[in-house]
Structure formats: C-alpha cells, structure tokens
Design an enzyme around this catalytic site. Structure first.
Site, PDB file in Angstrom:
ATOM      1  N   GLY A   1       0.827  -1.187   0.000  1.00 45.78           N
ATOM      2  CA  GLY A   1       0.000   0.000   0.000  1.00 45.78           C
ATOM      3  C   GLY A   1       0.867   1.245   0.000  1.00 45.78           C
ATOM      4  O   GLY A   1       2.067   1.205   0.292  1.00 45.78           O
ATOM      5  N   CYS A   2       0.263   2.378  -0.335  1.00 51.14           N
ATOM      6  CA  CYS A   2       1.027   3.616  -0.439  1.00 51.14           C
ATOM      7  C   CYS A   2       1.534   4.093   0.920  1.00 51.14           C
ATOM      8  O   CYS A   2       2.716   4.422   1.069  1.00 51.14           O
ATOM      9  CB  CYS A   2       0.188   4.693  -1.120  1.00 51.14           C
ATOM     10  N   TYR A   3       0.654   4.111   1.924  1.00 54.38           N
ATOM     11  CA  TYR A   3       1.105   4.519   3.260  1.00 54.38           C
ATOM     12  C   TYR A   3       2.185   3.587   3.805  1.00 54.38           C
ATOM     13  O   TYR A   3       3.204   4.053   4.340  1.00 54.38           O
ATOM     14  CB  TYR A   3      -0.076   4.562   4.230  1.00 54.38           C
TER      15      TYR A   3
ATOM     16  N   THR B   1       4.392   1.853   2.211  1.00 55.14           N
ATOM     17  CA  THR B   1       5.654   2.061   1.501  1.00 55.14           C
ATOM     18  C   THR B   1       6.440   3.211   2.113  1.00 55.14           C
ATOM     19  O   THR B   1       7.628   3.076   2.437  1.00 55.14           O
ATOM     20  CB  THR B   1       5.392   2.335   0.009  1.00 55.14           C
TER      21      THR B   1
END
Length: 347
Positions: A150-152, A154
């Site tokens: 997920g972006c968060y 990462t």
C-alpha cells in the site's frame, strides 16, 4: 524480444499510470487492457493525456483471454475482487503483479479481520512476495505472485525498517502520521473527495482503524522478530498526489542525527529509488511528484530521546504503479530502473 503484459482494471488512476509507464517501457508491449465500467471505450477517451500513446480499447475482464494475451498481468482492481481474477490467471501459468491488498498479508485471517470479507484464495497468501524491492528483491526475481505494498506502508516502512533492523528504536514506541493526496482514494465519486470538500481542507480519517495499519505491523514484525504494534494516523491533504510520512520513534541508545544519516546511507547504498537528504533538509511531496523516488530524512531530538524520520513518495508511483513496474522488472529480468528513471515533474 518484447514481453507481453496486460493491465486488468485499467480505467482507474493506478491503471492509467501503468499504461503511461508500460507504453514507454522498452522491454514490454501492452497486449490487453480491461475495465468493467468503461468496456468498449478507447483508453485515450478516458485519459486524454495518453492520446497518441495508448491505442488500446478497453475490454471486459475475461481471465482466460487475458492469460492468452500476456505472460505477466497487472491487477489494478479494487480490494476483494483481485483475488477472484488471480486464481484462473495463475492456473493458466501466468505471473501476476497485484496492486490490491488481497495478497499483502501472509495470514489470510488478518486480511479477513480488517477487510471484513472471506478470502477466496488463502493458500496464495503465504506464496505471494511482498513487493517492496528494497527488502524483498531476491524473492521477487522468482515470484509467481507479487503483492505491491500500500502507499502509506511504503512511505512508512522505507523510513523505519533500517532503524528497526539495527535495533536502534523501541518497537513499542512507533507513531506514524501521514498525509495523502486525494488520488489515494482512487477514481471514485464520493462526496468527501469532490473538490469543494477537499480544497482548502485538511483532516484525519481512519483514526486507529486504517486498513494499512496491520500491513505496516506485519513488515515491521518480520524484521523485528517479534510482534510490533504502531499508532498510525492518516490525513487527507488538499493535493492531487503525494504522501508525506512523519514517523516518531524512541531511540534505544543515544545517537546523533549524523549517526542515523550514516546508517541510512549504508542501508540504502546503491538503491536506485531512495534519495537521502542531507542534514537539515526534509522531504516534500512536490520533489517526488510523478517519480518513483522515496526521499528520506531524519533528525534526533536529544531533549526527548526520540528521532523523527520523514519520507515523501508519490502515492501513484512508488506508492503503487511505479513500484509495480519495479517489481515486474525484477520478475522478468530487466534492469530494475527500466522505464522508471525519470525525475520529478516539479522544478
């Protein structure tokens, strides 16, 4: 020889980024693109910025047809739907890079608890390789199924893992505050994401219950060798794309800022997409906008015995599609930076 790739779920933001990146990739050809809501439409009708670069017409998803058209398939589908598509594609002997959360958890029960749905392919969860190349590079090279983080997670993990691996921080005292642009919610039409609600506004959401929390904890626990729990608070920022993460940690031994920066330089030596900022400078989202870079900085607060680690990524690039292409490059034996070595789009 050009390798054939397909993009399933190509009408969303991550799908569009995949088309943009893969169309310019010298080693692959996009042979199939699918969308349920936009089937029959040309890609450039949905995304005018791709006019002249993406001649494909979107088709409804037929796993058999996708498997016949490509050797590696990107799943840019919503959570809970990717796993249904993955099974027949894998059974056809194809490889998958999945951008949903469906295969990020080693234990399907964790997924079921946080996403409140039954997992349709729990056996694949233990097989999937978590697609964070900086920490799973060798496993990705032979993976049949890559689960893009997920972006968060990462942004937070790239900032925290080097310190945790060296035992320099207390795993029971990790606080993560992060802010994302509205594209992190996907190309959805909901009142809270329209311009009038987001513009000139800044708010916390998913407080103490965001679904990326157990994903962060899983990877931190893997490195720490013990169960780790974090306090994670995401925010919605009035910007289109980007994530800024601020991680506050308690040091286990006294250290200076220079010591932490030296540790990061050693940990990320040779990493093509990690940029460590010099002491006194801190990341900002526009410095990574449109790129696959993660900028990282750290500072020790001797007054409190804590350290503050700040990272910035583009949520649609290193936080999703760029990282997915990075995983594909490893899986297909390309140079890892192929198609991704581009600067940010802001001066």
């Amino acid at each position: 020889m050009q390798r054939r790739v397909a993009i399933v779920g190509a009408s969303g933001y991550t799908g569009a980024e995949l088309i943009r990146l893969l169309t310019g990739h010298p080693g692959v050809t996009v042979t199939a693109v699918t969308s349920e809501r936009a089937a029959g439409q040309p890609v450039e009708a949905l995304f005018p910025s791709l006019a002249g670069h993406a001649p494909q017409v979107l088709q409804p998803l037929d796993p058999g047809a996708v498997a016949a058209a490509a050797e590696i398939v990107f799943l840019a589908l919503p959570h809970q739907t990717a796993m249904a598509a993955a099974v027949p594609i894998l059974e056809a002997g194809r490889r998958i890079v999945d951008l949903s959360a469906d295969f990020r958890f080693r234990d399907a029960r964790v997924y079921e608890a946080w996403y409140r749905t039954r997992h349709l392919a729990p056996a694949l969860c233990s097989e999937a390789v978590y697609g964070l190349p900086e920490f799973h590079r060798e496993a990705l090279k032979t993976a049949r199924l890559s689960a893009v983080p997920g972006c968060y997670p990462t942004g937070a993990l790239l900032g925290l893992l080097p310190l945790l691996r060296e035992g320099l921080i207390d795993p029971e005292q990790i606080v993560i505050t992060a802010a994302s642009g509205v594209s992190g919610a996907g190309r959805t039409v909901e009142i809270e994401y329209v311009f009038g609600e987001v513009n000139e506004n800044f708010k916390a959401y998913g407080v103490a219950e965001h679904r990326h929390t157990p994903e962060i904890e899983q990877e931190l626990s893997r490195v720490a060798g013990r169960e780790v729990r974090v306090t994670f608070t995401p925010h919605l920022a009035p910007m289109t794309r980007g994530i800024l993460s601020t991680c506050t940690v308690r040091l286990t031994t006294p250290a200076e800022t220079a010591d932490l920066l030296a540790l990061y330089r050693d940990a990320y030596k040779g990493e093509p997409f990690i940029r460590l900022l010099p002491e006194g400078r801190f990341p900002e989202t526009k410095a990574v906008w449109g790129s696959n870079y993660c900028d990282i900085a750290a500072k020790v607060d001797p007054r409190t015995g804590r350290a503050i680690v700040v990272s910035a990524i583009d949520n649609l690039m290193k936080g999703a599609s760029g990282q997915a292409v990075q995983c594909m490059n490893l899986m297909l034996g390309f140079e890892e930076t192929t198609g991704l070595r581009t600067p940010a789009l802001w001066p």
